[in-house]
Each structure stands twice: as structure tokens, then as C-alpha cells.
Design a protein around this motif. Structure first.
Motif, PDB file in Angstrom:
ATOM      1  N   VAL A  61       0.860  -1.181   0.000  1.00  0.00           N
ATOM      2  CA  VAL A  61       0.000   0.000   0.000  1.00  0.00           C
ATOM      3  C   VAL A  61       0.898   1.234   0.000  1.00  0.00           C
ATOM      4  N   GLU A  62       0.732   2.084  -0.998  1.00  0.00           N
ATOM      5  CA  GLU A  62       1.589   3.267  -1.136  1.00  0.00           C
ATOM      6  C   GLU A  62       0.795   4.447  -1.680  1.00  0.00           C
ATOM      7  N   LEU A  63       1.439   5.597  -1.698  1.00  0.00           N
ATOM      8  CA  LEU A  63       0.838   6.804  -2.243  1.00  0.00           C
ATOM      9  C   LEU A  63       0.834   6.755  -3.768  1.00  0.00           C
ATOM     10  N   GLU A  64      -0.164   7.383  -4.365  1.00  0.00           N
ATOM     11  CA  GLU A  64      -0.252   7.412  -5.828  1.00  0.00           C
ATOM     12  C   GLU A  64       1.008   8.006  -6.450  1.00  0.00           C
ATOM     13  N   SER A  65       1.566   9.013  -5.807  1.00  0.00           N
ATOM     14  CA  SER A  65       2.743   9.687  -6.360  1.00  0.00           C
ATOM     15  C   SER A  65       3.980   8.795  -6.388  1.00  0.00           C
ATOM     16  N   LYS A  66       3.958   7.703  -5.625  1.00  0.00           N
ATOM     17  CA  LYS A  66       5.135   6.834  -5.551  1.00  0.00           C
ATOM     18  C   LYS A  66       4.957   5.514  -6.296  1.00  0.00           C
ATOM     19  N   LYS A  67       3.845   5.360  -7.002  1.00  0.00           N
ATOM     20  CA  LYS A  67       3.532   4.067  -7.601  1.00  0.00           C
ATOM     21  C   LYS A  67       4.624   3.584  -8.539  1.00  0.00           C
ATOM     22  N   GLU A  68       5.033   4.401  -9.482  1.00  0.00           N
ATOM     23  CA  GLU A  68       6.035   3.969 -10.461  1.00  0.00           C
ATOM     24  C   GLU A  68       7.366   3.656  -9.787  1.00  0.00           C
ATOM     25  N   GLU A  69       7.767   4.515  -8.843  1.00  0.00           N
ATOM     26  CA  GLU A  69       9.025   4.292  -8.117  1.00  0.00           C
ATOM     27  C   GLU A  69       9.001   2.956  -7.374  1.00  0.00           C
ATOM     28  N   ILE A  70       7.870   2.671  -6.706  1.00  0.00           N
ATOM     29  CA  ILE A  70       7.766   1.437  -5.921  1.00  0.00           C
ATOM     30  C   ILE A  70       7.674   0.214  -6.825  1.00  0.00           C
ATOM     31  N   GLU A  71       6.960   0.322  -7.936  1.00  0.00           N
ATOM     32  CA  GLU A  71       6.890  -0.789  -8.890  1.00  0.00           C
ATOM     33  C   GLU A  71       8.285  -1.185  -9.343  1.00  0.00           C
ATOM     34  N   ASN A  72       9.088  -0.211  -9.712  1.00  0.00           N
ATOM     35  CA  ASN A  72      10.453  -0.484 -10.185  1.00  0.00           C
ATOM     36  C   ASN A  72      11.307  -1.074  -9.074  1.00  0.00           C
ATOM     37  N   TYR A  73      11.159  -0.545  -7.868  1.00  0.00           N
ATOM     38  CA  TYR A  73      11.957  -1.038  -6.744  1.00  0.00           C
ATOM     39  C   TYR A  73      11.613  -2.485  -6.421  1.00  0.00           C
ATOM     40  N   LEU A  74      10.321  -2.818  -6.396  1.00  0.00           N
ATOM     41  CA  LEU A  74       9.901  -4.187  -6.081  1.00  0.00           C
ATOM     42  C   LEU A  74      10.411  -5.179  -7.117  1.00  0.00           C
ATOM     43  N   LYS A  75      10.328  -4.810  -8.377  1.00  0.00           N
ATOM     44  CA  LYS A  75      10.831  -5.690  -9.442  1.00  0.00           C
ATOM     45  C   LYS A  75      12.335  -5.890  -9.308  1.00  0.00           C
ATOM     46  N   GLU A  76      13.019  -4.800  -9.010  1.00  0.00           N
ATOM     47  CA  GLU A  76      14.474  -4.869  -8.847  1.00  0.00           C
ATOM     48  C   GLU A  76      14.865  -5.806  -7.713  1.00  0.00           C
ATOM     49  N   LYS A  77      14.061  -5.837  -6.646  1.00  0.00           N
ATOM     50  CA  LYS A  77      14.361  -6.664  -5.475  1.00  0.00           C
ATOM     51  C   LYS A  77      13.739  -8.056  -5.553  1.00  0.00           C
ATOM     52  N   GLY A  78      13.089  -8.392  -6.657  1.00  0.00           N
ATOM     53  CA  GLY A  78      12.571  -9.739  -6.840  1.00  0.00           C
ATOM     54  C   GLY A  78      11.149  -9.964  -6.386  1.00  0.00           C
TER      55      GLY A  78
END
Length: 609
Positions: A61-78
Motif C-alpha cells: 500500500v503506497e501513495l499514488e505519487s510513488k507508484k512507479e518508483e515502488i513498482e520499479n523497486y519491487l521488481k528490482e528486489k525480486g
């Protein structure tokens, strides 16, 4: 799932027992976790743990403004299969989730089968997610502090935070879920050792803890241009007390409760008060002013802030340091325990640069921690833990003074105790080599143990109910910050009642256990678990194969030892046994541990008479 749990013994056959693995409600492989907020702390602690132990992070669960940043981070971390649920930035600090957002989040949690929710947001958002989890029966773990509000230097906000805590307590009582607060020092083996020694001495010699001194410095040099940050903010009126200071208020409350092991109630603590001084960002500017910053960092690129703000104001910002003298009294008003809280953000630091870096762990932060505890003339225990470098400077030898893992315990005993008059314990000696392999630190190892118990539905020592005394101390200390800003010099009362202070001695309940069927072959039919303060309560219903009867009883565990076979009944009729099982479940869930133990003792007296 629970059949053939024991071929020879069941819980009521054991006065001191450990729960078998089969009694864990959800194996961690089946848990589906939701994580609210992915900031520096969540990345370092929670995501690392979930990845290391292959636990399903089903939802973020995250803020709308951080969605793209978090998507990329999660993929990067597996974490490729983690779903992201976003909320509008404009509601991020509301007290309650809007109904439409709450409904959609609940649908998402139900569709994904979320069993556990971890909250790692800015604390102003904690309440709405805690409320959501408890109302919807989702087990929840939150970082400290439990909640805060904006403008924490006002009485209105200070009272609101206390009110929110008791509202959450009420929600937890009505919920089938549990609520835990991440206070990792409860699982720290150094503090476990200290509490055990104190418990033993206080119980054996019937002398209370008379003095507690707690000193903690974060070594955070947060400069004037840093103070409007959102991570651990000062601008909303809260500082050290609601940052790392909460851990030491929690530690103080745990130490105070040890005194209630005394059989003489005249020595029990029944009231308290605090008088304090605080050191604010504006005080700090009088010590190190804008000209000093320009001079100290003359060879560096000084931010424009220092040329545009010759006389910055930080009116009613959160405190940098809190210095408190706390006194705790018995029912006659005599002093039983005196405590000093010296909680500093403004302490020695490694920061030698003016440009801000990551505020979490890479901005020169070094920790100094010192504890001093006296049990009258009988016992003195000291903790000395001093760092001189940051985590990115870790080597293979970090346990000496100045190392990242330095933590030494000194114990001084009166010869009356019949033990070593002096003992020195190094924290590393309390952990096995297996535990110390591939770990980020002893505090982090404590967090891992906390997370393991939480995700496996075992008894966590950081239960929301166990925070009552800590919250009352925090409330009174917060009012002292308010007093400072309003130029009031007064002592604040600390509300204490016996239930908040009482520690139950589980071992003493052994004499109330029923061991009539100790060697019979049994299988477990039903099992129920609930939590009350630091205690895990279990109700069990067994089938006894040899005589075809049914056995029902409840057990209690404080995380270290346990006792079973309480209020045992052996019944021939399965339906009657099931009714008694449900009756015990109701008692465990609704009447509270101390009334339940009163029933156990009353029943025993009737039988004996």
C-alpha cells in the motif's frame, strides 16, 4: 491438522512446556502479507526479512505519487508478484481511511487472502491503518510510535494521541486479530538477561528496583536546513520522545513492572510524576548559530539556506532532547523508584559534511546507550553500548568499544546474594554462531525474532495491551514539552493502576494444574489462541482414546515458560465437552487474564475445602 499431536502427552500433562510446531495457526509459507509504506526502514528491515524467508508479500500500500518508483523497486528486489494498492496523496495523513478507499482496500485484501499487515508509514498515518486492520480482523504490526498527530506541542493533539491508543485497545478487544508494536528490545538477549536477573533478585529478596537511569543519544546532527524534512519530522511538533525515545519509555515501563513481583503490596507502585526540561531546535541555534555553520564548513559548498536565513525560527518544533526526572510512589506516597530519562538527538555525531544525505542511516548517525539500574544495596546492573562509526563501515570485529555491536553488561552484587560480586557479560556471548552469521546487527536480529513470532501467530511481547504504562508515561512527558513551550514549570502526574503494572508469575500457577491423564494416548480436536498483555492463552480439547472421553482445559504462556491443565474437565459426551470448550474460549477472549486466574484459584480452593 492437529490430530495425533502427542501420542503420549498433551499440554495439561506439562507444567512447563513449549508449543509444538503443529500449534502454529498459519505456517509462514501460507501467510500473505501486506506492507503499508516502503521507506528506508521498510526497505532495510521488512523487505529484507520477507525476501530472506521467502514470505509472500502479496500487497503493498503506497501513495499514488510513488507508484512507479515502488513498482520499479519491487521488481528490482525480486518481488515481481506483489500487487500495489495506491491511495491519493491528499488523504495520506487523515485520521480515518475514507469509506470508498477502505472498501476497495478490504476487497483487495480479501481477494489476495491477506493474513498479516505491517505498517511502516510516517506515524501520522498509523491510526487509520491500525483501525482498518482491527475492524477487519487482520493481524497487524506497527512501527513505533503507535500514533501521532500534527501540532504535537498542543494539549489537544497530546490528548488525542492518548485517546487514539485507548480507542485502538477497544478495537483490539472486539477483533479476532492481534495488534503488535515493534519494540525490538523486548527480544534483545542483553535486555532479556538483565530482566531475568532483576526478576530473580526482586522475587527472591523482596527488595524493589529503586533507581533507573536511561541515557540514549542517536548521534543525529540534523542541521537547520534539515528540519523541515518529512522523515522523522520536527515541524509537526514531535521529536525525540516520539522517535527513538519511545523504545526507552517502553523499556522503563518493563523495568517498573518487575517491582510488582513483590508479595508485599505496600511496595507496589501506584502513582507517579515527572518533571522535565527539553532542548529545542531554537535552543540549539543559540549554541550553534548560522555563522558557526558557515565557519565550521567553510571549505564546503554551503547551501543557499544559510545565506537566505540569517535568523531562522523553529517555533514549537519537536524537541531535540528530553531530560526527565520521574518518581514512582506506593499507596502511602513514599518513593519506591526514581528514574532519569536522558534522551538526546543532539549528541556526538560522525557528520562532518553540510550537504544532507540519507537521514535514516547514512548521515553520520552513531548510537550511545547507557543504562544504570539499582536494587537498593543488593544489585547494580549497567549497560554500556557506544558506537563510533556508521553501518557502512562494518568490519568482522564490531563488539569492542566503538564498534557497531558494542554492548557490555556489568553486574555488581552484594555478597548476600551468594553469587559473583562482579560479572561482565558481552552481548555476543549470549548469541550462537548460527544466529550471528549473516546478520545486520543485534537490534536487527531482535526485530527478526519479533517478525518471526508475529507472522507465525506466536506470542509477541509487543502486544498493544502491554503498552498502557508506556503510553501513560509518554503522555505525561509530552505534556512537559507543552509546558516548556508555554513557560509553565510544573510537575505532571503519571496515571497508574494496578492492572497496568501487574506481571503474572506463570510458574506459580503450576500448583493449579490437573495432571490426571498424564500417560494416556490423546489427539487434539480443537484449539483456540488469544493474547492478553504479554501472555498467550490457549484452550484445547482432546479426545482420550483409551476411555473414549473428552478433555478440555486452558494453558498460559508468557513467552519464556508456560503452564497447562488449568480448569480441566474430563467429559463423556462430545457435545457437552464442546460446550465447555466454547465457554472457556469465551472466558479467555472476554474477561481478561487476571479475572481468569482468579477463577482458577477460586476453583482450587473449593476443591481443597
Amino acid at each position: 491438522m492437529y490430530s495425533n499431536l502427542y501420542k503420549r502427552k498433551s499440554f495439561n500433562d506439562l507444567d512447563i512446556f513449549q508449543y509444538p510446531k503443529e500449534l502454529v495457526y498459519h505456517n509462514k509459507k501460507h501467510n500473505k502479507v501486506a506492507l503499508v509504506g516502503i521507506g528506508p526502514h521498510a526497505k532495510r528491515i521488512y523487505l529484507n526479512y520477507l525476501k530472506k524467508h521467502k514470505i509472500n508479500l502479496a500487497l503493498v500500500v503506497e501513495l499514488e505519487s510513488k507508484k512507479e518508483e515502488i513498482e520499479n523497486y519491487l521488481k528490482e528486489k525480486g518481488f515481481k508478484n506483489s500487487q500495489i494498492f495506491t491511495i491519493p496523496d491528499k488523504i495520506k495523513y487523515q485520521e480515518h481511511l475514507p469509506k470508498d478507499v477502505s472498501s476497495q482496500l478490504l476487497i483487495t485484501c480479501n481477494n489476495l487472502g491477506i493474513t498479516h499487515l505491517i505498517i511502516s508509514t510516517e506515524p501520522k498515518a498509523h491510526f487509520m491503518y491500525l483501525e482498518f486492520a482491527l475492524k477487519n480482523n487482520i493481524n497487524v504490526l506497527t512501527d513505533k510510535p503507535i500514533t501521532v498527530s500534527e501540532n504535537m506541542t498542543t494539549l489537544k493533539s497530546i490528548k488525542k494521541v492518548r485517546k487514539q491508543y485507548y480507542k485502538l485497545l477497544d478495537l483490539e478487544r472486539k477483533s479476532t486479530a492481534t495488534c503488535k508494536v515493534m519494540c525490538q528490545r523486548k527480544y534483545h538477549k542483553g535486555y532479556e538477561k538483565i530482566k531475568k536477573i532483576l526478576n530473580d533478585v526482586v522475587k527472591t529478596y523482596q527488595i524493589p528496583i529503586t533507581y533507573i537511569d536511561i541515557f540514549h543519544s542517536d548521534g543525529n546532527w540534523e542541521m537547520p536546513h534539515d528540519l523541515n524534512k518529512e522523515n522523522h519530522p520536527y515541524k509537526y511538533g514531535y521529536g525525540k520522545l516520539f522517535h527513538s525515545g519511545y523504545h526507552f519509555i517502553d523499556l522503563l515501563s518493563d523495568l517498573l513492572k518487575i517491582n510488582n513481583n513483590l508479595t508485599d503490596k505496600s511496595k507496589h507502585i501506584t502513582s507517579g510524576e515527572v518533571f522535565s526540561k527539553v532542548f529545542t531546535p531554537e535552543d540549539e541555534l543559540q549554541c550553534i548559530n548560522i555563522s558557526d555553520y558557515k565557519r565550521l564548513f567553510a571549505n564546503q559548498n554551503i547551501p543557499n539556506y544559510y545565506y537566505e536565513n540569517q535568523f531562522p525560527r523553529f517555533k514549537k518544533y519537536g524537541e531535540k532532547n528530553f531530560y526527565g526526572l520521574l518518581s514512582f510512589y506506593n499507596q502511602k506516597g513514599s518513593t519506591i523508584t526514581t528514574a532519569n530519562l536522558n534522551l538526546l538527538h543532539d549528541g556526538v555525531s560522525r557528520r562532518s559534511w553540510i550537504e544532507s544525505r540519507d537521514f535514516y542511516k547514512q548521515n553520520g548517525r552513531i548510537r550511545h546507550e547507557r543504562i544504570n539500574i539499582e536494587v537498593g544495596h543488593l544489585l547494580n546492573i549497567q549497560v554500556h553500548s557506544y558506537q563510533s562509526k556508521e553501518i557502512n563501515e562494518r568490519t568482522n570485529d564490531e563488539e569492542n568499544v566503538g564498534g557497531l555491536e558494542h554492548f557490555d553488561i556489568y553486574i555488581f552484587r552484594n555478597p548476600l546474594l551468594g553469587d559473583k560480586v562482579f560479572e561482565e557479560i558481552h552481548l555476543g556471548d549470549l548469541y550462537s554462531e548460527k544466529e550471528k552469521k549473516e546478520f545486520m546487527g543485534y537490534n536487527e536480529l531482535s526485530r527478526e525474532k519479533f517478525l518471526k513470532d508475529f507472522l507465525n501467530n506466536k506470542n509477541c511481547r509487543g502486544d498493544l495491551k502491554d503498552q498502557v504504562l508506556a503510553i501513560e508515561i509518554l503522555y505525561s512527558c509530552s505534556k512537559e514539552v507543552y509546558n516548556h513551550y508555554n513557560k509553565k514549570h510544573k510537575v505532571e502526574k503519571i496515571y497508574i493502576n494496578e492492572k497496568n503494572m501487574l506481571l503474572l508469575d506463570v510458574e506459580k500457577l503450576r500448583s493449579y494444574s490437573d495432571f490426571v491423564n498424564i500417560n494416556l494416548d490423546k489427539s487434539l480436536i480443537h484449539h483456540f489462541t488469544s493474547y492478553d498483555n504479554t501472555y498467550e492463552l490457549n484452550v484445547c480439547m482432546n479426545y482420550i482414546k483409551e476411555n473414549g472421553n473428552y478433555e478440555v482445559y486452558f494453558c498460559i504462556d508468557d513467552g519464556i515458560k508456560g503452564v497447562g491443565g488449568l480448569l480441566t474437565k474430563e467429559l463423556q459426551n462430545k457435545f457437552i465437552a464442546l460446550l465447555y470448550y466454547k465457554y472457556l474460549c469465551f472466558l479467555v477472549k472476554h474477561i481478561g487474564i487476571f479475572r481468569l486466574i482468579y477463577m482458577v484459584r477460586s476453583k482450587s480452593k473449593k476443591i481443597n475445602s
